[in-house]
Motif scaffolding. Structure first.
Motif, PDB file in Angstrom:
ATOM      1  N   GLY A 242       0.812  -1.202   0.000  1.00  0.00           N
ATOM      2  CA  GLY A 242       0.000   0.000   0.000  1.00  0.00           C
ATOM      3  C   GLY A 242       0.846   1.252   0.000  1.00  0.00           C
ATOM      4  N   ALA A 243       1.961   1.247   0.769  1.00  0.00           N
ATOM      5  CA  ALA A 243       2.847   2.408   0.801  1.00  0.00           C
ATOM      6  C   ALA A 243       3.448   2.669  -0.568  1.00  0.00           C
ATOM      7  N   PHE A 244       3.828   1.610  -1.282  1.00  0.00           N
ATOM      8  CA  PHE A 244       4.438   1.774  -2.607  1.00  0.00           C
ATOM      9  C   PHE A 244       3.435   2.356  -3.609  1.00  0.00           C
ATOM     10  N   VAL A 245       2.263   1.744  -3.686  1.00  0.00           N
ATOM     11  CA  VAL A 245       1.250   2.216  -4.639  1.00  0.00           C
ATOM     12  C   VAL A 245       0.801   3.628  -4.298  1.00  0.00           C
ATOM     13  N   ALA A 246       0.540   3.888  -3.020  1.00  0.00           N
ATOM     14  CA  ALA A 246       0.063   5.208  -2.615  1.00  0.00           C
ATOM     15  C   ALA A 246       1.133   6.277  -2.827  1.00  0.00           C
ATOM     16  N   ALA A 247       2.413   5.949  -2.615  1.00  0.00           N
ATOM     17  CA  ALA A 247       3.482   6.927  -2.819  1.00  0.00           C
ATOM     18  C   ALA A 247       3.555   7.350  -4.281  1.00  0.00           C
ATOM     19  N   LEU A 248       3.489   6.381  -5.194  1.00  0.00           N
ATOM     20  CA  LEU A 248       3.503   6.731  -6.616  1.00  0.00           C
ATOM     21  C   LEU A 248       2.265   7.544  -6.989  1.00  0.00           C
ATOM     22  N   LEU A 249       1.127   7.162  -6.441  1.00  0.00           N
ATOM     23  CA  LEU A 249      -0.119   7.870  -6.724  1.00  0.00           C
ATOM     24  C   LEU A 249      -0.050   9.314  -6.231  1.00  0.00           C
ATOM     25  N   VAL A 250       0.412   9.511  -5.007  1.00  0.00           N
ATOM     26  CA  VAL A 250       0.508  10.865  -4.448  1.00  0.00           C
ATOM     27  C   VAL A 250       1.532  11.691  -5.207  1.00  0.00           C
ATOM     28  N   GLY A 251       2.688  11.095  -5.549  1.00  0.00           N
ATOM     29  CA  GLY A 251       3.702  11.825  -6.304  1.00  0.00           C
ATOM     30  C   GLY A 251       3.196  12.292  -7.654  1.00  0.00           C
ATOM     31  N   LEU A 252       2.499  11.418  -8.355  1.00  0.00           N
ATOM     32  CA  LEU A 252       1.991  11.779  -9.687  1.00  0.00           C
ATOM     33  C   LEU A 252       0.879  12.820  -9.588  1.00  0.00           C
ATOM     34  N   ILE A 253      -0.054  12.637  -8.663  1.00  0.00           N
ATOM     35  CA  ILE A 253      -1.173  13.585  -8.545  1.00  0.00           C
ATOM     36  C   ILE A 253      -0.669  14.963  -8.134  1.00  0.00           C
ATOM     37  N   ASP A 254       0.252  15.003  -7.171  1.00  0.00           N
ATOM     38  CA  ASP A 254       0.781  16.289  -6.717  1.00  0.00           C
ATOM     39  C   ASP A 254       1.529  17.009  -7.836  1.00  0.00           C
ATOM     40  N   THR A 255       2.386  16.297  -8.545  1.00  0.00           N
ATOM     41  CA  THR A 255       3.195  16.922  -9.601  1.00  0.00           C
ATOM     42  C   THR A 255       2.344  17.334 -10.793  1.00  0.00           C
ATOM     43  N   LEU A 256       1.491  16.436 -11.268  1.00  0.00           N
ATOM     44  CA  LEU A 256       0.662  16.756 -12.433  1.00  0.00           C
ATOM     45  C   LEU A 256      -0.353  17.842 -12.094  1.00  0.00           C
ATOM     46  N   GLY A 257      -0.883  17.810 -10.869  1.00  0.00           N
ATOM     47  CA  GLY A 257      -1.844  18.840 -10.479  1.00  0.00           C
ATOM     48  C   GLY A 257      -1.225  20.226 -10.466  1.00  0.00           C
ATOM     49  N   ARG A 258      -0.025  20.345  -9.906  1.00  0.00           N
ATOM     50  CA  ARG A 258       0.639  21.652  -9.859  1.00  0.00           C
ATOM     51  C   ARG A 258       1.039  22.132 -11.255  1.00  0.00           C
ATOM     52  N   PHE A 296     -14.418   5.931   1.462  1.00  0.00           N
ATOM     53  CA  PHE A 296     -14.839   4.699   0.802  1.00  0.00           C
ATOM     54  C   PHE A 296     -14.090   3.454   1.317  1.00  0.00           C
ATOM     55  N   ARG A 297     -12.825   3.619   1.723  1.00  0.00           N
ATOM     56  CA  ARG A 297     -12.034   2.491   2.242  1.00  0.00           C
ATOM     57  C   ARG A 297     -11.281   2.974   3.481  1.00  0.00           C
ATOM     58  N   PRO A 298     -11.926   2.986   4.624  1.00  0.00           N
ATOM     59  CA  PRO A 298     -11.327   3.581   5.829  1.00  0.00           C
ATOM     60  C   PRO A 298      -9.988   2.974   6.231  1.00  0.00           C
ATOM     61  N   ARG A 299      -9.721   1.734   5.854  1.00  0.00           N
ATOM     62  CA  ARG A 299      -8.453   1.093   6.217  1.00  0.00           C
ATOM     63  C   ARG A 299      -7.398   1.230   5.128  1.00  0.00           C
ATOM     64  N   GLY A 300      -7.690   1.993   4.073  1.00  0.00           N
ATOM     65  CA  GLY A 300      -6.716   2.209   3.021  1.00  0.00           C
ATOM     66  C   GLY A 300      -6.920   1.285   1.829  1.00  0.00           C
ATOM     67  N   LEU A 301      -6.128   1.527   0.775  1.00  0.00           N
ATOM     68  CA  LEU A 301      -6.271   0.744  -0.446  1.00  0.00           C
ATOM     69  C   LEU A 301      -5.860  -0.705  -0.261  1.00  0.00           C
ATOM     70  N   PHE A 302      -4.766  -0.930   0.456  1.00  0.00           N
ATOM     71  CA  PHE A 302      -4.271  -2.285   0.673  1.00  0.00           C
ATOM     72  C   PHE A 302      -4.018  -2.491   2.165  1.00  0.00           C
ATOM     73  N   PRO A 303      -5.064  -2.630   2.953  1.00  0.00           N
ATOM     74  CA  PRO A 303      -4.876  -2.732   4.403  1.00  0.00           C
ATOM     75  C   PRO A 303      -4.110  -3.988   4.780  1.00  0.00           C
ATOM     76  N   ALA A 304      -3.276  -3.867   5.802  1.00  0.00           N
ATOM     77  CA  ALA A 304      -2.580  -5.041   6.322  1.00  0.00           C
ATOM     78  C   ALA A 304      -3.594  -5.958   6.992  1.00  0.00           C
ATOM     79  N   PRO A 305      -3.323  -7.285   6.999  1.00  0.00           N
ATOM     80  CA  PRO A 305      -4.263  -8.206   7.654  1.00  0.00           C
ATOM     81  C   PRO A 305      -4.500  -7.803   9.098  1.00  0.00           C
ATOM     82  N   ALA A 306      -5.731  -7.866   9.516  1.00  0.00           N
ATOM     83  CA  ALA A 306      -6.086  -7.458  10.891  1.00  0.00           C
ATOM     84  C   ALA A 306      -5.472  -8.430  11.899  1.00  0.00           C
TER      85      ALA A 306
END
Length: 306
Positions: A242-258, A296-306
């Motif tokens: 989840g950290a890997f996917v979300a980091a790429l997602l945040v980096g792309l959205i932040d850069t492309l948005g600006r 929509f997904r309170p535990r995140g995109l790829f939540p760790a097993p509970a």
């Protein structure tokens, strides 16, 4: 907007995402396994850059300075865990926030005393100082491509470490039930110390690699830490994938948005209104994404097993 500019900004967003992942990976290990909120993770990124400045100056080489800086960051991480973080295990999260905020103040002032307040720079390795032609009209710096490749390599090594080794097995077991792991004979304090020091080294690696392209100065990790917390919330606390996917997602959205949001808004708004709203909305974009994920997904995109 041109195709060349879009591709350049995509690569810039990927580079930011890789730096975010290196910081967020250590943060999600400490938070997900040790249940410690470490606000001082940003200063470990900053320390990595400053240690790289000193190591490069002492050795005269980027390649010799990098392992020295990482070794020093690992030792400092072990020392910080032993002196401060170990006293916070099992304590209330408010205690952890206050203690690690105190570490931020202490380390920031120590950095100013040792290195001064003026921005410093890490020399670019001569072998990586040029640019490579990716397509007609698009030349991209070699060092930035190497940074992206190094981050992807670290992500692959972390995946193997967490899923295919005994250390990874202990890490996952500690995240699930630390008291049971301790009862089975594992020195849980030693395990936590290694995890914390390894997370600190990952953050330091990000700072060391960012030094040649960014200014090395006090407080350089503050904004990145905020984005790293956004990353682990979006990806799922304790989830490396989840950290890997979300980091790429945040980096792309932040850069492309600006880069492009103002131009996109000009299609539906007047030029003056778009120019006023674009930068503000661009700076909010990753937080809007985080709010939507939490809804929509309170535990995140790829939540760790509970």
């Amino acid at each position: 907007m041109t195709l060349t500019l879009f591709l350049v900004q995509m690569l810039n967003g990927l580079q930011l995402g890789i730096l975010l992942f290196l910081v967020a990976a250590g943060l999600t290990l400490v938070f997900g396994v040790m249940d410690v909120i470490n606000l001082a993770h940003g200063v470990q990124y900053m320390l990595g850059a400053y240690l790289m400045v000193t190591a490069t100056a002492l050795t005269g080489s980027f390649w010799l300075g990098l392992p020295l800086a990482l070794a020093a960051a690992l030792v400092l991480g072990l020392l910080l865990e032993r002196l401060v973080i170990r006293q916070l295990y099992g304590r209330d999260h408010l205690d952890q926030v206050l203690a690690t905020f105190g570490i931020i103040l202490f380390v920031s002032e120590a950095v100013r005393m040792v290195w001064g307040s003026a921005p410093l720079a890490i020399p670019m390795p001569e072998a990586l100082s040029g640019s490579v032609r990716l397509m007609d009209g698009l030349n991209y710096p070699v060092y930035r491509l190497v940074l992206i490749g190094a981050g992807l390599g670290v992500a692959g090594l972390l995946y193997v470490l967490v899923t295919r080794t005994r250390a990874g097995m202990l890490l996952r077991a500690g995240a699930t039930n630390a008291p049971m792991v301790s009862a089975l004979g594992v020195d849980i304090n030693a395990l936590f110390a290694r995890i914390f020091a390894f997370g600190a080294m990952l953050a330091a690696f990000a700072g060391a690699m960012a030094g040649p392209i960014l200014s090395v100065e006090p407080g350089m990790g503050d904004n990145l830490l905020i984005l790293a917390f956004v990353v682990i919330v979006i990806g799922g606390i304790g989830s490396m994938r989840g950290a890997f996917v979300a980091a790429l997602l945040v980096g792309l959205i932040d850069t492309l948005g600006r880069s492009f949001l103002t131009d996109i808004l000009k299609l539906v708004l007047s030029a003056s209104a778009a120019s006023a709203a674009g930068p503000a909305l661009a700076s909010m974009s990753v937080y809007v994404l985080m709010a939507a994920i939490l809804f929509f997904r309170p535990r995140g995109l790829f939540p760790a097993p509970a």
